[in-house]
Motif scaffolding. Structure first.
Motif, mmCIF file in Angstrom:
data_model
loop_
_atom_site.group_PDB
_atom_site.id
_atom_site.type_symbol
_atom_site.label_atom_id
_atom_site.label_comp_id
_atom_site.label_asym_id
_atom_site.label_seq_id
_atom_site.Cartn_x
_atom_site.Cartn_y
_atom_site.Cartn_z
ATOM 1 N N ASP A 86 0.859 -1.182 0.000
ATOM 2 C CA ASP A 86 0.000 0.000 0.000
ATOM 3 C C ASP A 86 0.895 1.232 0.000
ATOM 4 O O ASP A 86 1.844 1.323 0.785
ATOM 5 N N ASP B 129 -11.795 -2.016 3.060
ATOM 6 C CA ASP B 129 -11.876 -1.178 1.866
ATOM 7 C C ASP B 129 -10.479 -0.749 1.401
ATOM 8 O O ASP B 129 -10.228 -0.626 0.193
ATOM 9 N N GLU C 108 -8.713 -1.655 -2.205
ATOM 10 C CA GLU C 108 -7.976 -0.718 -3.059
ATOM 11 C C GLU C 108 -6.679 -1.341 -3.571
ATOM 12 O O GLU C 108 -6.183 -0.989 -4.639
ATOM 13 N N ASN C 109 -6.126 -2.247 -2.770
ATOM 14 C CA ASN C 109 -4.853 -2.884 -3.101
ATOM 15 C C ASN C 109 -5.034 -4.276 -3.702
ATOM 16 O O ASN C 109 -4.104 -5.079 -3.712
#
Length: 493
Positions: free
Chosen positions: A278, A393, A397-398
Protein backbone atom coordinates in the motif's frame (compact mmCIF):
# COMPACT_ATOMS: atom_id res chain seq x y z
CA UNK A 1 2.11 -39.08 18.11
CA UNK A 2 1.51 -35.77 19.90
CA UNK A 3 2.42 -32.18 18.99
CA UNK A 4 2.68 -29.23 21.39
CA UNK A 5 1.62 -25.75 20.31
CA UNK A 6 2.38 -22.60 22.33
CA UNK A 7 0.64 -19.30 21.55
CA UNK A 8 2.23 -16.27 23.23
CA UNK A 9 -0.53 -13.68 23.32
CA UNK A 10 -0.66 -10.18 24.74
CA UNK A 11 -3.36 -11.15 27.23
CA UNK A 12 -2.27 -14.69 28.10
CA UNK A 13 -0.44 -17.78 26.89
CA UNK A 14 -2.41 -20.73 25.54
CA UNK A 15 -1.03 -24.19 24.83
CA UNK A 16 -2.57 -27.19 23.12
CA UNK A 17 -1.47 -30.79 22.77
CA UNK A 18 -2.67 -32.13 19.42
CA UNK A 19 -3.04 -35.71 18.22
CA UNK A 20 -1.15 -35.73 14.92
CA UNK A 21 -3.44 -38.39 13.42
CA UNK A 22 -6.73 -36.58 14.06
CA UNK A 23 -5.39 -32.99 14.05
CA UNK A 24 -7.55 -32.39 17.14
CA UNK A 25 -6.50 -31.04 20.52
CA UNK A 26 -6.50 -33.66 23.25
CA UNK A 27 -5.88 -31.00 25.90
CA UNK A 28 -5.62 -27.22 26.05
CA UNK A 29 -4.82 -24.74 28.81
CA UNK A 30 -4.51 -21.00 29.19
CA UNK A 31 -2.56 -19.01 31.74
CA UNK A 32 -3.37 -16.71 33.44
CA UNK A 33 -7.15 -16.60 33.82
CA UNK A 34 -7.06 -12.82 34.05
CA UNK A 35 -5.56 -10.69 31.31
CA UNK A 36 -1.84 -9.90 31.54
CA UNK A 37 -0.85 -6.30 32.28
CA UNK A 38 0.76 -3.99 29.76
CA UNK A 39 3.24 -1.52 31.26
CA UNK A 40 2.76 2.03 29.98
CA UNK A 41 5.46 4.25 31.49
CA UNK A 42 4.46 7.12 29.20
CA UNK A 43 1.47 7.85 26.99
CA UNK A 44 1.67 5.69 23.86
CA UNK A 45 4.21 3.27 25.35
CA UNK A 46 3.52 -0.44 25.82
CA UNK A 47 5.89 -3.01 27.32
CA UNK A 48 5.74 -6.53 28.75
CA UNK A 49 8.35 -8.72 30.39
CA UNK A 50 9.45 -11.67 28.23
CA UNK A 51 10.15 -13.53 31.48
CA UNK A 52 6.43 -13.17 32.22
CA UNK A 53 5.65 -14.90 28.89
CA UNK A 54 8.06 -17.71 29.76
CA UNK A 55 6.56 -18.17 33.23
CA UNK A 56 3.06 -18.21 31.72
CA UNK A 57 4.11 -20.73 29.07
CA UNK A 58 5.50 -23.04 31.75
CA UNK A 59 2.34 -22.72 33.85
CA UNK A 60 0.09 -23.40 30.84
CA UNK A 61 2.11 -26.49 29.87
CA UNK A 62 1.93 -27.73 33.48
CA UNK A 63 -1.86 -27.25 33.49
CA UNK A 64 -2.13 -29.20 30.24
CA UNK A 65 0.01 -32.01 31.65
CA UNK A 66 -2.15 -32.14 34.78
CA UNK A 67 -5.23 -32.92 32.69
CA UNK A 68 -4.09 -36.55 32.57
CA UNK A 69 -5.39 -36.89 29.01
CA UNK A 70 -2.00 -37.78 27.47
CA UNK A 71 1.53 -38.79 28.34
CA UNK A 72 3.82 -35.73 28.05
CA UNK A 73 6.66 -38.04 26.99
CA UNK A 74 4.73 -38.77 23.76
CA UNK A 75 5.13 -35.16 22.54
CA UNK A 76 7.45 -35.24 19.53
CA UNK A 77 7.68 -31.62 18.31
CA UNK A 78 6.88 -28.08 19.44
CA UNK A 79 5.54 -25.08 17.51
CA UNK A 80 5.29 -21.48 18.66
CA UNK A 81 2.99 -18.64 17.65
CA UNK A 82 3.56 -15.22 19.16
CA UNK A 83 2.46 -11.60 19.29
CA UNK A 84 4.13 -9.87 16.36
CA UNK A 85 6.63 -7.00 16.15
CA UNK A 86 7.83 -7.05 19.79
CA UNK A 87 11.51 -6.26 20.41
CA UNK A 88 13.39 -8.61 22.75
CA UNK A 89 17.06 -7.96 23.61
CA UNK A 90 19.53 -10.34 25.28
CA UNK A 91 23.21 -10.19 26.12
CA UNK A 92 25.89 -12.78 25.37
CA UNK A 93 24.70 -14.85 28.38
CA UNK A 94 21.12 -14.87 27.00
CA UNK A 95 19.99 -12.58 29.81
CA UNK A 96 17.29 -10.01 29.15
CA UNK A 97 18.46 -6.42 28.92
CA UNK A 98 15.06 -4.73 29.23
CA UNK A 99 11.33 -5.39 28.94
CA UNK A 100 10.00 -5.97 25.44
CA UNK A 101 8.69 -2.97 23.51
CA UNK A 102 5.58 -4.67 22.15
CA UNK A 103 3.47 -4.33 19.00
CA UNK A 104 1.12 -1.55 20.17
CA UNK A 105 3.88 0.73 21.49
CA UNK A 106 3.94 4.04 19.57
CA UNK A 107 7.20 5.65 20.69
CA UNK A 108 9.13 4.92 17.47
CA UNK A 109 6.65 6.33 14.96
CA UNK A 110 8.66 9.45 14.16
CA UNK A 111 11.91 7.48 13.97
CA UNK A 112 10.29 5.22 11.36
CA UNK A 113 8.82 8.15 9.47
CA UNK A 114 12.24 9.82 9.20
CA UNK A 115 13.75 6.56 7.93
CA UNK A 116 10.96 6.28 5.35
CA UNK A 117 11.80 9.72 4.03
CA UNK A 118 15.59 9.33 4.21
CA UNK A 119 15.77 5.91 2.54
CA UNK A 120 13.13 6.94 0.03
CA UNK A 121 9.45 6.17 0.16
CA UNK A 122 9.25 4.32 -3.15
CA UNK A 123 12.45 2.41 -2.41
CA UNK A 124 11.16 1.33 1.03
CA UNK A 125 7.83 0.21 -0.36
CA UNK A 126 9.28 -1.72 -3.28
CA UNK A 127 12.04 -3.42 -1.24
CA UNK A 128 10.57 -3.68 2.29
CA UNK A 129 6.91 -3.67 1.18
CA UNK A 130 6.30 -1.32 4.12
CA UNK A 131 7.35 1.93 5.70
CA UNK A 132 9.72 1.33 8.65
CA UNK A 133 6.91 3.04 10.57
CA UNK A 134 6.48 1.70 14.07
CA UNK A 135 7.90 -1.77 13.50
CA UNK A 136 10.69 -3.63 15.31
CA UNK A 137 13.54 -1.97 13.41
CA UNK A 138 12.38 1.47 14.50
CA UNK A 139 11.94 0.25 18.09
CA UNK A 140 15.55 -0.99 18.05
CA UNK A 141 16.63 2.40 16.73
CA UNK A 142 14.79 4.04 19.64
CA UNK A 143 16.79 1.92 22.10
CA UNK A 144 20.04 2.79 20.29
CA UNK A 145 19.21 6.49 20.51
CA UNK A 146 17.73 6.65 24.00
CA UNK A 147 19.30 3.75 25.92
CA UNK A 148 22.86 3.44 24.55
CA UNK A 149 24.09 1.64 27.67
CA UNK A 150 21.57 -1.13 26.96
CA UNK A 151 22.11 -1.10 23.21
CA UNK A 152 25.86 -1.61 23.62
CA UNK A 153 25.27 -4.82 25.61
CA UNK A 154 23.03 -6.45 22.99
CA UNK A 155 24.23 -9.77 21.65
CA UNK A 156 21.05 -10.75 19.75
CA UNK A 157 17.73 -9.15 18.93
CA UNK A 158 14.66 -11.34 18.84
CA UNK A 159 10.92 -11.38 18.41
CA UNK A 160 8.76 -12.82 21.24
CA UNK A 161 8.58 -16.35 19.80
CA UNK A 162 12.34 -16.45 19.34
CA UNK A 163 12.74 -15.75 23.06
CA UNK A 164 10.45 -18.62 24.09
CA UNK A 165 12.32 -20.96 21.72
CA UNK A 166 15.59 -19.78 23.27
CA UNK A 167 14.31 -20.54 26.78
CA UNK A 168 13.28 -24.03 25.64
CA UNK A 169 16.39 -24.89 23.64
CA UNK A 170 19.20 -22.43 24.34
CA UNK A 171 19.32 -21.69 20.59
CA UNK A 172 18.50 -18.36 18.95
CA UNK A 173 17.23 -18.37 15.37
CA UNK A 174 15.11 -16.26 13.06
CA UNK A 175 13.34 -16.65 9.71
CA UNK A 176 12.51 -14.55 6.65
CA UNK A 177 8.93 -14.27 7.91
CA UNK A 178 10.11 -12.94 11.28
CA UNK A 179 12.63 -10.55 9.75
CA UNK A 180 10.00 -9.20 7.38
CA UNK A 181 7.58 -8.48 10.24
CA UNK A 182 10.34 -6.45 11.87
CA UNK A 183 10.95 -4.64 8.53
CA UNK A 184 14.50 -5.94 8.37
CA UNK A 185 14.12 -7.92 5.10
CA UNK A 186 14.71 -6.80 1.51
CA UNK A 187 12.31 -8.73 -0.73
CA UNK A 188 13.97 -7.65 -3.97
CA UNK A 189 17.46 -8.79 -2.97
CA UNK A 190 16.33 -11.65 -0.71
CA UNK A 191 18.62 -10.59 2.15
CA UNK A 192 18.72 -8.55 5.32
CA UNK A 193 18.00 -4.98 4.29
CA UNK A 194 21.26 -3.10 3.79
CA UNK A 195 19.22 0.11 3.61
CA UNK A 196 17.67 -0.33 7.05
CA UNK A 197 20.83 -1.63 8.67
CA UNK A 198 23.03 1.12 7.26
CA UNK A 199 20.57 3.94 7.92
CA UNK A 200 20.11 3.01 11.58
CA UNK A 201 23.72 1.91 12.05
CA UNK A 202 22.94 -1.64 13.19
CA UNK A 203 25.52 -4.42 13.17
CA UNK A 204 24.57 -7.59 11.28
CA UNK A 205 25.98 -9.51 14.24
CA UNK A 206 22.85 -8.58 16.19
CA UNK A 207 20.71 -10.84 14.00
CA UNK A 208 20.30 -14.57 14.72
CA UNK A 209 20.83 -17.39 12.26
CA UNK A 210 18.12 -17.33 9.58
CA UNK A 211 16.28 -20.64 9.06
CA UNK A 212 13.05 -21.62 7.28
CA UNK A 213 9.88 -21.25 9.37
CA UNK A 214 9.35 -25.02 9.11
CA UNK A 215 12.71 -26.35 10.35
CA UNK A 216 14.54 -27.31 13.53
CA UNK A 217 15.08 -24.16 15.61
CA UNK A 218 16.69 -26.02 18.50
CA UNK A 219 16.04 -28.95 20.82
CA UNK A 220 14.64 -28.87 24.35
CA UNK A 221 17.46 -28.95 26.90
CA UNK A 222 17.64 -31.62 29.60
CA UNK A 223 17.03 -29.09 32.38
CA UNK A 224 13.92 -27.64 30.75
CA UNK A 225 12.65 -31.11 29.81
CA UNK A 226 12.86 -32.22 33.44
CA UNK A 227 11.10 -29.07 34.60
CA UNK A 228 8.26 -29.45 32.06
CA UNK A 229 8.08 -33.26 32.25
CA UNK A 230 8.93 -33.58 28.55
CA UNK A 231 11.56 -35.61 26.74
CA UNK A 232 14.92 -33.94 26.29
CA UNK A 233 15.80 -33.28 22.68
CA UNK A 234 12.26 -32.53 21.40
CA UNK A 235 12.74 -30.17 18.45
CA UNK A 236 11.09 -26.78 18.07
CA UNK A 237 10.18 -27.04 14.38
CA UNK A 238 7.97 -24.02 13.77
CA UNK A 239 7.84 -20.35 14.83
CA UNK A 240 5.58 -17.67 13.38
CA UNK A 241 3.92 -14.40 14.33
CA UNK A 242 0.38 -14.69 15.61
CA UNK A 243 -1.33 -13.50 12.42
CA UNK A 244 0.57 -15.70 9.96
CA UNK A 245 0.07 -18.49 12.49
CA UNK A 246 -3.65 -17.76 12.78
CA UNK A 247 -3.86 -17.94 8.98
CA UNK A 248 -2.02 -21.28 9.04
CA UNK A 249 -4.41 -22.59 11.70
CA UNK A 250 -7.29 -21.79 9.29
CA UNK A 251 -5.48 -23.37 6.32
CA UNK A 252 -5.10 -19.95 4.68
CA UNK A 253 -1.96 -20.56 2.65
CA UNK A 254 -2.74 -19.88 -1.02
CA UNK A 255 -3.33 -16.66 -3.00
CA UNK A 256 -6.79 -15.19 -2.49
CA UNK A 257 -7.47 -16.97 0.82
CA UNK A 258 -8.26 -14.66 3.75
CA UNK A 259 -8.35 -15.06 7.53
CA UNK A 260 -9.59 -12.78 10.30
CA UNK A 261 -9.22 -12.59 14.05
CA UNK A 262 -10.65 -10.30 16.70
CA UNK A 263 -8.69 -10.80 19.91
CA UNK A 264 -6.79 -8.03 21.70
CA UNK A 265 -6.32 -6.54 18.25
CA UNK A 266 -8.34 -7.13 15.11
CA UNK A 267 -6.79 -8.42 11.90
CA UNK A 268 -7.71 -9.32 8.36
CA UNK A 269 -4.90 -11.30 6.73
CA UNK A 270 -4.95 -12.23 3.05
CA UNK A 271 -2.45 -14.26 1.04
CA UNK A 272 -0.97 -12.96 -2.21
CA UNK A 273 1.63 -14.24 -4.67
CA UNK A 274 2.76 -10.72 -5.61
CA UNK A 275 5.17 -8.32 -3.90
CA UNK A 276 2.34 -5.95 -3.19
CA UNK A 277 2.26 -2.88 -0.96
CA UNK A 278 0.00 0.00 0.00
CA UNK A 279 1.48 3.34 -1.02
CA UNK A 280 0.58 4.81 2.37
CA UNK A 281 1.65 1.66 4.28
CA UNK A 282 -1.79 1.53 5.91
CA UNK A 283 -1.89 -2.23 5.40
CA UNK A 284 1.32 -4.20 5.57
CA UNK A 285 2.86 -7.05 3.64
CA UNK A 286 5.09 -9.70 5.22
CA UNK A 287 6.50 -13.06 4.19
CA UNK A 288 3.91 -15.73 4.98
CA UNK A 289 4.87 -18.97 6.74
CA UNK A 290 5.21 -20.76 3.36
CA UNK A 291 7.16 -18.00 1.63
CA UNK A 292 10.01 -19.21 -0.58
CA UNK A 293 12.14 -17.64 -3.29
CA UNK A 294 10.70 -19.97 -5.89
CA UNK A 295 7.09 -19.59 -4.68
CA UNK A 296 6.21 -16.19 -3.26
CA UNK A 297 3.52 -16.29 -0.58
CA UNK A 298 2.93 -12.93 1.06
CA UNK A 299 0.59 -12.08 3.90
CA UNK A 300 -1.23 -8.77 3.46
CA UNK A 301 -2.19 -7.64 6.95
CA UNK A 302 -4.70 -5.09 8.16
CA UNK A 303 -4.42 -4.45 11.91
CA UNK A 304 -6.77 -2.58 14.25
CA UNK A 305 -5.09 -2.20 17.63
CA UNK A 306 -8.09 -1.75 19.87
CA UNK A 307 -10.71 -4.47 19.36
CA UNK A 308 -10.79 -6.95 22.24
CA UNK A 309 -8.85 -4.44 24.31
CA UNK A 310 -11.77 -1.99 23.98
CA UNK A 311 -14.25 -4.73 24.87
CA UNK A 312 -12.15 -5.55 27.95
CA UNK A 313 -12.00 -1.86 28.92
CA UNK A 314 -15.77 -1.60 28.66
CA UNK A 315 -16.20 -4.72 30.78
CA UNK A 316 -13.90 -3.37 33.48
CA UNK A 317 -15.51 0.07 33.49
CA UNK A 318 -19.20 -0.67 32.88
CA UNK A 319 -19.68 -4.32 33.75
CA UNK A 320 -16.90 -5.74 35.90
CA UNK A 321 -19.35 -8.06 37.66
CA UNK A 322 -20.65 -9.65 34.45
CA UNK A 323 -19.14 -12.09 31.96
CA UNK A 324 -18.37 -11.47 28.31
CA UNK A 325 -21.27 -13.78 27.44
CA UNK A 326 -23.60 -11.63 29.51
CA UNK A 327 -22.25 -8.53 27.75
CA UNK A 328 -22.99 -10.17 24.40
CA UNK A 329 -26.50 -11.12 25.53
CA UNK A 330 -27.13 -7.55 26.65
CA UNK A 331 -25.87 -6.22 23.32
CA UNK A 332 -28.25 -8.63 21.56
CA UNK A 333 -31.20 -6.94 23.29
CA UNK A 334 -30.46 -3.59 21.60
CA UNK A 335 -31.61 -2.92 18.01
CA UNK A 336 -29.08 -2.87 15.18
CA UNK A 337 -27.54 0.57 15.00
CA UNK A 338 -27.44 1.00 18.80
CA UNK A 339 -30.16 3.67 18.55
CA UNK A 340 -27.70 6.24 17.25
CA UNK A 341 -24.75 5.64 19.56
CA UNK A 342 -21.47 5.52 17.60
CA UNK A 343 -18.03 4.57 18.91
CA UNK A 344 -14.59 4.94 17.30
CA UNK A 345 -12.47 2.05 18.68
CA UNK A 346 -8.93 3.45 18.40
CA UNK A 347 -7.47 3.76 21.89
CA UNK A 348 -4.60 1.28 21.90
CA UNK A 349 -1.69 3.09 20.28
CA UNK A 350 -0.99 4.49 16.84
CA UNK A 351 -3.13 2.89 14.14
CA UNK A 352 -1.22 1.95 10.99
CA UNK A 353 -4.35 1.95 8.82
CA UNK A 354 -4.90 5.57 9.95
CA UNK A 355 -1.37 6.61 8.93
CA UNK A 356 0.04 5.91 12.41
CA UNK A 357 -2.19 8.53 14.05
CA UNK A 358 -3.18 8.32 17.70
CA UNK A 359 -6.93 8.77 17.34
CA UNK A 360 -8.22 7.47 20.66
CA UNK A 361 -11.65 6.10 21.52
CA UNK A 362 -14.58 8.45 20.91
CA UNK A 363 -18.24 8.12 21.92
CA UNK A 364 -20.68 10.08 19.75
CA UNK A 365 -24.36 11.02 20.15
CA UNK A 366 -24.79 9.81 23.74
CA UNK A 367 -28.39 10.36 24.85
CA UNK A 368 -28.50 10.40 28.65
CA UNK A 369 -32.19 9.57 28.62
CA UNK A 370 -31.90 6.64 26.21
CA UNK A 371 -28.54 4.93 26.13
CA UNK A 372 -27.76 2.22 28.66
CA UNK A 373 -24.92 -0.14 29.48
CA UNK A 374 -26.29 -2.54 26.87
CA UNK A 375 -26.22 0.20 24.21
CA UNK A 376 -22.54 0.78 24.95
CA UNK A 377 -21.74 -2.92 24.59
CA UNK A 378 -23.52 -3.13 21.23
CA UNK A 379 -22.10 0.15 19.90
CA UNK A 380 -18.58 -1.00 20.74
CA UNK A 381 -19.03 -4.21 18.74
CA UNK A 382 -20.62 -2.35 15.83
CA UNK A 383 -17.85 0.26 15.96
CA UNK A 384 -15.20 -2.47 15.79
CA UNK A 385 -17.04 -4.05 12.84
CA UNK A 386 -17.05 -0.67 11.09
CA UNK A 387 -13.30 -0.36 11.68
CA UNK A 388 -12.87 -3.75 9.98
CA UNK A 389 -14.92 -2.49 7.02
CA UNK A 390 -12.79 0.65 6.79
CA UNK A 391 -9.63 -1.46 6.69
CA UNK A 392 -11.09 -4.00 4.28
CA UNK A 393 -11.88 -1.18 1.87
CA UNK A 394 -8.17 -0.24 1.96
CA UNK A 395 -7.29 -3.85 1.20
CA UNK A 396 -9.75 -3.79 -1.69
CA UNK A 397 -7.98 -0.72 -3.06
CA UNK A 398 -4.85 -2.88 -3.10
CA UNK A 399 -6.45 -5.79 -4.97
CA UNK A 400 -7.51 -8.00 -2.04
CA UNK A 401 -11.24 -8.67 -2.45
CA UNK A 402 -12.25 -11.80 -0.51
CA UNK A 403 -15.38 -13.75 -1.39
CA UNK A 404 -15.28 -15.48 2.00
CA UNK A 405 -13.29 -14.97 5.21
CA UNK A 406 -12.24 -17.72 7.65
CA UNK A 407 -12.05 -17.07 11.38
CA UNK A 408 -11.75 -19.04 14.58
CA UNK A 409 -14.87 -19.22 16.75
CA UNK A 410 -13.18 -17.36 19.56
CA UNK A 411 -12.88 -13.94 21.20
CA UNK A 412 -15.26 -11.41 19.59
CA UNK A 413 -16.41 -13.99 17.03
CA UNK A 414 -18.13 -15.74 19.95
CA UNK A 415 -20.59 -12.83 19.93
CA UNK A 416 -23.50 -13.20 17.51
CA UNK A 417 -23.84 -9.41 17.47
CA UNK A 418 -20.25 -8.86 16.43
CA UNK A 419 -20.08 -11.74 13.95
CA UNK A 420 -23.28 -10.71 12.17
CA UNK A 421 -22.31 -7.01 12.26
CA UNK A 422 -18.93 -7.89 10.74
CA UNK A 423 -20.59 -9.82 7.91
CA UNK A 424 -23.35 -7.26 7.32
CA UNK A 425 -21.08 -4.22 7.22
CA UNK A 426 -18.37 -5.84 5.05
CA UNK A 427 -20.77 -7.80 2.85
CA UNK A 428 -18.47 -10.85 3.05
CA UNK A 429 -19.60 -14.23 4.48
CA UNK A 430 -17.55 -15.71 7.31
CA UNK A 431 -16.74 -19.38 7.97
CA UNK A 432 -16.04 -20.12 11.63
CA UNK A 433 -13.76 -22.95 12.76
CA UNK A 434 -13.03 -24.56 16.12
CA UNK A 435 -9.36 -23.78 15.85
CA UNK A 436 -6.98 -21.39 17.54
CA UNK A 437 -3.37 -20.24 17.45
CA UNK A 438 -2.04 -22.89 19.81
CA UNK A 439 -3.56 -25.69 17.70
CA UNK A 440 -2.17 -24.00 14.58
CA UNK A 441 1.29 -23.84 16.16
CA UNK A 442 1.11 -27.54 16.99
CA UNK A 443 0.13 -28.40 13.40
CA UNK A 444 2.94 -26.14 12.20
CA UNK A 445 5.31 -28.21 14.34
CA UNK A 446 3.97 -31.32 12.61
CA UNK A 447 4.72 -29.81 9.20
CA UNK A 448 8.19 -28.69 10.30
CA UNK A 449 9.09 -32.07 11.78
CA UNK A 450 7.89 -34.04 8.75
CA UNK A 451 4.92 -35.68 10.49
CA UNK A 452 2.88 -34.17 7.65
CA UNK A 453 4.40 -34.30 4.19
CA UNK A 454 2.46 -31.22 3.06
CA UNK A 455 0.48 -28.46 4.80
CA UNK A 456 -2.68 -29.78 3.12
CA UNK A 457 -2.21 -33.08 4.95
CA UNK A 458 -2.17 -31.24 8.28
CA UNK A 459 -5.64 -29.82 7.65
CA UNK A 460 -7.41 -32.69 5.92
CA UNK A 461 -9.84 -33.12 8.85
CA UNK A 462 -10.66 -29.42 9.30
CA UNK A 463 -14.33 -28.50 8.77
CA UNK A 464 -16.21 -25.23 9.42
CA UNK A 465 -18.64 -25.25 12.34
CA UNK A 466 -20.69 -22.26 11.18
CA UNK A 467 -21.27 -20.15 8.07
CA UNK A 468 -22.52 -16.60 8.60
CA UNK A 469 -24.14 -14.96 5.58
CA UNK A 470 -25.12 -11.29 5.18
CA UNK A 471 -28.64 -10.67 6.45
CA UNK A 472 -31.07 -8.02 5.24
CA UNK A 473 -29.53 -5.40 7.55
CA UNK A 474 -26.48 -4.14 5.67
CA UNK A 475 -25.48 -1.51 8.28
CA UNK A 476 -24.42 0.70 5.36
CA UNK A 477 -26.05 3.83 6.79
CA UNK A 478 -24.51 3.14 10.19
CA UNK A 479 -21.12 2.68 8.55
CA UNK A 480 -21.33 5.89 6.52
CA UNK A 481 -22.22 7.87 9.67
CA UNK A 482 -19.37 6.17 11.53
CA UNK A 483 -16.93 6.90 8.69
CA UNK A 484 -17.90 10.58 8.64
CA UNK A 485 -17.21 10.83 12.38
CA UNK A 486 -13.81 9.18 11.89
CA UNK A 487 -12.86 11.45 9.00
CA UNK A 488 -13.84 14.52 11.03
CA UNK A 489 -11.61 13.32 13.86
CA UNK A 490 -8.69 12.65 11.51
CA UNK A 491 -8.95 16.18 10.10
CA UNK A 492 -8.26 17.77 13.51
CA UNK A 493 -5.25 15.59 14.39
Amino acid sequence: MLLLGIDIGTSSVKVSVVDAATQKAVASAQYPDTESPIKSLHSGWAEQSPNMWWEQAQQAIALCNQSGKYNPLDISAIGIGYQMHGLVLVDKDQQLLRDSIIWCDSRAVEIGNKAFEAIGEEHCLSHLLNSPGNFTASKLAWVKENEPEIYNKIDKIMLPGDFIAMKLTGSITSSVSSLSEGVFFDFINGTLSEDVINYFGFSKDLFPEILPVFSVHGEVTAAVATQLKLKAGIPVTYKAGDQPNNALSLNVLQPGEVAATAGTSGVIYGVSDELTYDKQSRVNTFAHVNYADEQKRLGVLLCINGTGSLNRWAKNLFGSSISYKQMNDMAQSIPSGSEGLRILPFGNGAERMLNNKLVGVHFHHIDLNLHTQAHVFRAIQEGIACAFRYGLDIMRENGMSPSIIRAGKANLFLSDVFAQSFVNVTGVPVELYENDGSVGAALGAGIGSGVYQTPAEAFKNMKPVQLIQPSGDSLEQVYQEWKSLLERQLEIL
